[in-house]
Design a protein around this motif. Structure first.
Motif, mmCIF file in Angstrom:
data_model
loop_
_atom_site.group_PDB
_atom_site.id
_atom_site.type_symbol
_atom_site.label_atom_id
_atom_site.label_comp_id
_atom_site.label_asym_id
_atom_site.label_seq_id
_atom_site.Cartn_x
_atom_site.Cartn_y
_atom_site.Cartn_z
ATOM 1 N N LEU A 237 -24.090 17.556 50.418
ATOM 2 C CA LEU A 237 -23.901 18.132 49.091
ATOM 3 C C LEU A 237 -23.713 17.053 48.035
ATOM 4 C CD1 LEU A 237 -21.605 21.160 49.935
ATOM 5 C CD2 LEU A 237 -23.856 21.257 48.882
ATOM 6 N N LEU B 195 -26.110 16.875 44.887
ATOM 7 C CA LEU B 195 -25.581 17.129 43.555
ATOM 8 C C LEU B 195 -25.793 15.942 42.610
ATOM 9 C CD1 LEU B 195 -22.276 18.945 44.501
ATOM 10 C CD2 LEU B 195 -24.256 19.935 43.343
ATOM 11 N N LYS C 130 -12.488 20.890 39.276
ATOM 12 C CA LYS C 130 -12.366 19.472 39.593
ATOM 13 C C LYS C 130 -11.466 18.725 38.618
ATOM 14 C CE LYS C 130 -16.570 18.269 37.012
ATOM 15 N NZ LYS C 130 -15.869 17.587 35.935
ATOM 16 N N ILE D 18 -15.977 26.313 50.771
ATOM 17 C CA ILE D 18 -16.327 26.477 49.358
ATOM 18 C C ILE D 18 -15.117 26.221 48.473
ATOM 19 C CG2 ILE D 18 -16.945 28.206 47.618
ATOM 20 C CD1 ILE D 18 -18.885 29.396 49.664
ATOM 21 N N ALA E 238 -16.008 22.901 46.432
ATOM 22 C CA ALA E 238 -16.498 23.256 45.098
ATOM 23 C C ALA E 238 -15.375 23.606 44.131
ATOM 24 C CB ALA E 238 -17.477 24.430 45.194
ATOM 25 N N VAL F 83 -20.377 23.968 38.797
ATOM 26 C CA VAL F 83 -19.653 24.527 39.934
ATOM 27 C C VAL F 83 -20.410 25.692 40.550
ATOM 28 C CG1 VAL F 83 -18.227 26.191 38.642
ATOM 29 C CG2 VAL F 83 -17.345 25.174 40.762
ATOM 30 N N GLN G 164 -23.121 24.146 42.648
ATOM 31 C CA GLN G 164 -22.575 23.569 43.870
ATOM 32 C C GLN G 164 -22.243 24.655 44.888
ATOM 33 O OE1 GLN G 164 -19.093 21.135 43.302
ATOM 34 N NE2 GLN G 164 -19.265 20.185 45.318
ATOM 35 N N MET G 165 -21.597 25.715 44.443
ATOM 36 C CA MET G 165 -21.279 26.822 45.349
ATOM 37 C C MET G 165 -22.535 27.438 45.945
ATOM 38 S SD MET G 165 -18.164 29.215 44.069
ATOM 39 C CE MET G 165 -18.682 29.342 42.377
ATOM 40 N N MET H 229 -24.115 25.341 48.548
ATOM 41 C CA MET H 229 -23.362 25.441 49.796
ATOM 42 C C MET H 229 -23.734 26.716 50.550
ATOM 43 S SD MET H 229 -19.541 24.016 48.822
ATOM 44 C CE MET H 229 -19.023 23.903 50.546
#
Length: 521
Positions: free
Chosen positions: A15, A19, A267, A318, A322, A379, A382-383, A386
């Motif tokens: 990931l 990313l 984050k 997750i 994330a 985000v 990213q989720m 995943m």
């Protein structure tokens, strides 16, 4: 345990590599504006009369009776008042209704209204205005999402200018909760009659601020209602600006352009806790996050394929990767802070082999494929990546499609989707979550229908004993885990970040920002 750790580590590293090349991929029109703002942030002007608010998206709809997006409500709380509000402990408190009586049988509600209140256009607020609002939402030809929230109403009687009596068909326990949200927001009857469908472009309420103007994907401006019945607000003007890119939203807060933001990137939570110029507030949110599924077509009109997708997702991963541990895994529509939450019902655990067997037994030994729509936010990307990677372990192919938020809602309304990565902001009464999602007439139900589920949720609505209602909701939650109308991922924590010279802000668990009593020091 060692195998699980290796798989997780491999997933995490892949990931990170993935990313690196896509973190700034934002195809929306607001993304171009955001990039410009990020490169040349506007510094704090020292203006104490204007509040600038950073929203996580551009509100699609400014008419509360037809709104379906949570972000709309952030602006609504300035323009409109509700009959009832909630405090920081989610207790019902008076707003346009200064008090109310409920009959012993739970079917008659009498509302005593604030006196000498006027809408922004000068129209008197009174019992006739409330009756007009209720009838507007209940009109079957209008198609208001609020209709299901008020469907228990049988008759509406204007007792006198400031007293309204509402007779329900049967007891309806969530009634006050509905009136503490959009179903209780009052619009000007005069403005609705004059503007028709254009009302949403120049909304009129009784709130502490009046609508001034809007430039889509740029800003919404409201100005002080000097004659506000609850006392004039402190700010002369509020400017709401949409930032779909969470990094840019935060940058503009820390650089000085924004005074407060509605959502904080997971984050950055820890970093903001140590920023002396920023205050960070945290509460448990009322909603849920996950994947909406279209039950009207393949593949998700097949329960086995819904179950398989549910089983391939590692919720803990997750949340850790994330969301940076700013959420908890979800087992259903009712969040942990609700009185109806059942701690004995656990979230689905990842089980790829079981998912493969379910698909094989259903005639899909090689898996299946679908498109997942998502908002253009780091985000979210990213989720979704995943989920894509996890699904691939079972042979499920997931195509990711980045869609602007308003377009996404239109697609959902018209069933132009397979699955959508989106959640629900939540309601003070659990009915506002679980009925809306699971009942065949629910406002966020996309084709799922089960007579047993409908029966349970109707039963919970008329039950006045809270302990018995909780038992019913537990049964409905268990049925939902079996049927999988929606893929639950997590319950988020809600964060608001604002300049440390802002005072008077109260963080309500409904996640909505109220600015009547807020000012700069």
């Amino acid at each position: 345990m060692a195998y699980k750790t290796k798989v997780f580590a491999a997933l995490f590293m892949s990931l990170l590599l993935l990313l690196t090349g896509c973190g700034n991929n934002n195809s929306s029109s607001s993304g171009a504006q955001d990039s410009q703002k990020a490169s040349a942030p506007v510094k704090d002007s020292g203006d104490k009369t204007t509040l600038t608010v950073g929203l996580d998206d551009d509100p699609p709809q400014l008419d509360p009776h037809f709104s379906t997006a949570a972000v709309d409500r952030q602006v609504f709380h300035s323009i409109y008042d509700k009959l009832i509000d909630v405090d920081e402990k989610l207790n019902f408190v008076p707003q346009l209704a200064k008090k109310w009586d409920i009959s012993e049988d739970g079917k008659t509600y009498t509302f005593y209204l604030q006196e000498n209140v006027k809408f922004h256009d000068g129209t008197p607020f009174n019992a006739e205005a409330v009756k007009f609002n209720f009838e507007r939402m209940l009109d079957p030809n209008a198609g208001s999402p609020r209709a299901s929230e008020l469907s228990s109403i049988q008759t509406i009687e204007v007792v006198d200018e400031n007293t309204l009596k509402v007779q329900l068909k049967e007891p309806y326990s969530p009634f006050l909760a509905a009136l503490s949200d959009r179903a209780g927001m009052m619009v000007s009857p005069t403005a609705v009659k004059e503007k028709g469908a254009d009302f949403a472009n120049s909304p009129v309420g009784t709130g502490p601020f009046k609508f001034v103007s809007r430039v889509k994907q740029d800003k919404i401006e409201v100005e002080k209602n000097a004659d506000y019945w609850g006392g004039a607000p402190k700010f002369e003007k509020i400017v709401y600006r949409p930032y779909s890119d969470e990094n840019v939203r935060l940058t503009n807060l820390t650089s000085g352009e924004l005074d407060i933001i509605s959502k904080v990137p997971p984050k950055d939570v820890e970093k903001l806790k140590t920023d002396s110029n920023i205050k960070l507030s945290e509460v448990g949110a009322l909603g849920f996050q996950g994947l909406y599924l279209n039950h009207k077509k393949a593949p998700f009109n097949n329960k086995a394929l819904r179950q398989a997708l549910d089983l391939v997702i590692d919720r803990d991963a997750i949340i850790k990767v994330a969301l940076r541990n700013t959420a908890v895994p979800s087992a259903g529509a009712i969040p942990p802070d609700s009185w109806a939450f059942d701690k004995n019902i656990k979230p689905t655990k990842k089980n790829v082999e079981k998912a493969k067997k379910i698909m094989a037994d259903a005639g899909f030994p090689n898996g299946f494929e679908f498109t997942l729509q998502l908002s253009p936010k780091p985000v979210e990307e990213q989720m979704s990546q995943m989920i894509q990677s996890m699904a691939a372990e079972a042979g499920i192919k997931v195509k990711l499609e980045i869609v602007e938020f308003g377009t996404m809602l239109d697609n959902m309304d018209n069933f132009k989707f397979d699955a959508v990565r989106l959640g629900w902001s939540g309601r003070t009464d659990p009915d506002g979550n679980i009925f809306a999602l699971y009942h065949s007439t629910g406002s966020i139900n996309y084709g799922y229908s089960n007579p047993k589920m409908d029966e349970l949720l109707q039963k919970a609505r008329v039950e006045t004993d809270q302990a018995k209602r909780k038992d019913i909701y537990s049964e409905a939650t268990k049925l939902g885990q079996e049927e999988v109308p929606y893929i639950f991922l997590y319950h988020e924590l809600d964060y608001k970040a604002y300049k440390n010279n802002l005072q008077g802000f109260k963080h309500i668990p409904d996640q909505m920002m109220r600015f009547h009593d807020v000012s700069f020091k």
